[in-house]
Enzyme design. Structure first.
Site, PDB file in Angstrom:
ATOM      1  N   CYS A 229       0.892  -1.162   0.000  1.00 11.90           N
ATOM      2  CA  CYS A 229       0.000   0.000   0.000  1.00 11.90           C
ATOM      3  C   CYS A 229       0.922   1.201   0.000  1.00 11.90           C
ATOM      4  CB  CYS A 229      -0.922   0.037   1.222  1.00 11.90           C
ATOM      5  SG  CYS A 229      -1.939   1.530   1.227  1.00 11.90           S
TER       6      CYS A 229
ATOM      7  N   CYS B 121      -0.489   4.136   2.484  1.00 12.86           N
ATOM      8  CA  CYS B 121      -0.539   4.009   3.951  1.00 12.86           C
ATOM      9  C   CYS B 121      -0.253   2.568   4.339  1.00 12.86           C
ATOM     10  CB  CYS B 121      -1.861   4.515   4.506  1.00 12.86           C
ATOM     11  SG  CYS B 121      -3.329   4.010   3.591  1.00 12.86           S
ATOM     12  N   SER B 122      -1.261   1.817   4.749  1.00 11.54           N
ATOM     13  CA  SER B 122      -0.978   0.452   5.224  1.00 11.54           C
ATOM     14  C   SER B 122      -2.171  -0.456   5.004  1.00 11.54           C
ATOM     15  CB  SER B 122      -0.621   0.495   6.707  1.00 11.54           C
ATOM     16  OG  SER B 122      -1.693   1.090   7.428  1.00 11.54           O
ATOM     17  N   CYS B 123      -2.938  -0.242   3.922  1.00 19.39           N
ATOM     18  CA  CYS B 123      -4.104  -1.086   3.651  1.00 19.39           C
ATOM     19  C   CYS B 123      -3.664  -2.544   3.544  1.00 19.39           C
ATOM     20  CB  CYS B 123      -4.781  -0.638   2.368  1.00 19.39           C
ATOM     21  SG  CYS B 123      -5.424   1.050   2.508  1.00 19.39           S
TER      22      CYS B 123
END
Ligand code: FE
Length: 226
Positions: free
Chosen positions: A124, A127-129
C-alpha cells in the site's frame, strides 16, 4: 455545580467516581500526529455522548488483535485442494471467503494467484491497507516508508532481502492496495505436497507468502525460519 453554565462534562468531577468516559487503556505514547488527536477527540466525544462505550472500543481492538494469518492460510490451503473453491476465490474473493466464515465488509477482496510465470507482491504505497480479516495486524515493515516506496521501484531487490529467489523468467507484478480494495496472494503450491491434508498444507502458508514477499514453505521445512 448547578450554577455553572459551561460545565463541559455534564457531571461533577469532585465526587470521585470512576470516569467511564475515559479510555479503558491509556494510550501507549503521547500522540503526535494530527490524525491521532482527531481519533482521540472523536472517540472521546462518541463515548461522552453515549454512542459507544470505552469497553466496546476495547473489545473491537481485542477482536482485531486475535485475527491472524492462520485465517488466510486456511483460505489458501482450501484453494490449493479444491479447484471449484479456487475458481470462486479468483472470481469473487468476498463471497468465497465468506464460505469459510470470513466476513469482509465494505471492502473488495481480490485474490491473486502466483504461478511459475507470474509472482504478485502487495504494497500500500499510500498508507498500510492490508487484508486484516484474513492476515491480522500488518507487520511493521509493511507500513514502513521504505517498503512502500521501494516495493514499486525495485521489487526484486526487496524479494532478495526477504531471501526469496525467483527464476528470471518469472514476471514480478506489484499491486497497490487502496482504501476499498485488498489483495490476498495465493502462493504457488510447493512441489512435493501431493497427498497432504488441508491442515498440513495450511502450515506451509506463511504470512509473507500471502503478501508476496515470500513463497510458501517447502514441505521438508526448507525456507522455514523457525
Ligand atoms: Fe493503506
Amino acid at each position: 455545580m448547578s450554577t455553572h453554565e459551561h460545565h463541559d462534562h455534564g457531571h461533577d468531577h469532585s465526587h470521585g467516581h470512576a470516569h467511564d468516559h475515559t479510555t479503558f487503556q491509556p494510550d501507549i505514547r503521547e500522540p503526535s500526529e494530527e490524525w491521532e488527536f482527531l481519533e482521540i477527540a472523536l472517540r472521546e466525544l462518541l463515548i461522552d455522548k453515549g454512542v459507544i462505550t470505552a469497553r466496546e472500543v476495547q473489545d473491537q481492538i481485542e477482536a482485531w488483535e486475535k485475527k491472524s494469518p492462520e485465517g488466510g492460510a486456511r483460505v489458501v490451503a482450501k484453494a490449493w485442494t479444491d479447484d471449484g473453491f479456487r475458481q470462486r476465490l479468483l472470481e469473487d474473493g468476498n463471497a468465497a471467503v465468506a464460505e469459510l466464515g470470513f466476513e469482509i465488509e465494505a471492502l473488495k477482496l481480490v485474490a491473486l494467484e502466483n504461478t511459475d510465470d507470474l509472482h504478485h507482491m502487495v504494497v500500500c504505497t499510500l498508507c498500510s491497507c492490508y487484508p486484516r480479516p484474513l492476515l491480522g495486524v500488518p507487520p511493521l515493515w509493511y507500513k514502513s516508508r521504505e517498503y512502500r516506496s521501494r516495493a514499486v521501484r525495485e521489487p526484486r531487490a526487496i524479494l532478495a532481502e526477504f531471501g526469496t529467489e525467483l527464476p528470471e523468467t518469472t514476471e514480478v507484478r506489484v499491486v497497490d492496495s487502496t482504501a476499498d480494495c485488498r489483495y490476498l496472494v495465493i502462493p504457488r503450491r510447493p512441489d512435493g505436497t501431493e497427498g497432504m491434508s488441508e491442515a498440513e498444507l495450511a502450515a506451509l502458508v506463511s504470512r509473507d507468502s500471502m503478501i508476496g514477499t515470500a513463497t510458501a514453505f517447502a514441505p521438508d521445512g526448507e525456507g522455514r525460519s523457525g
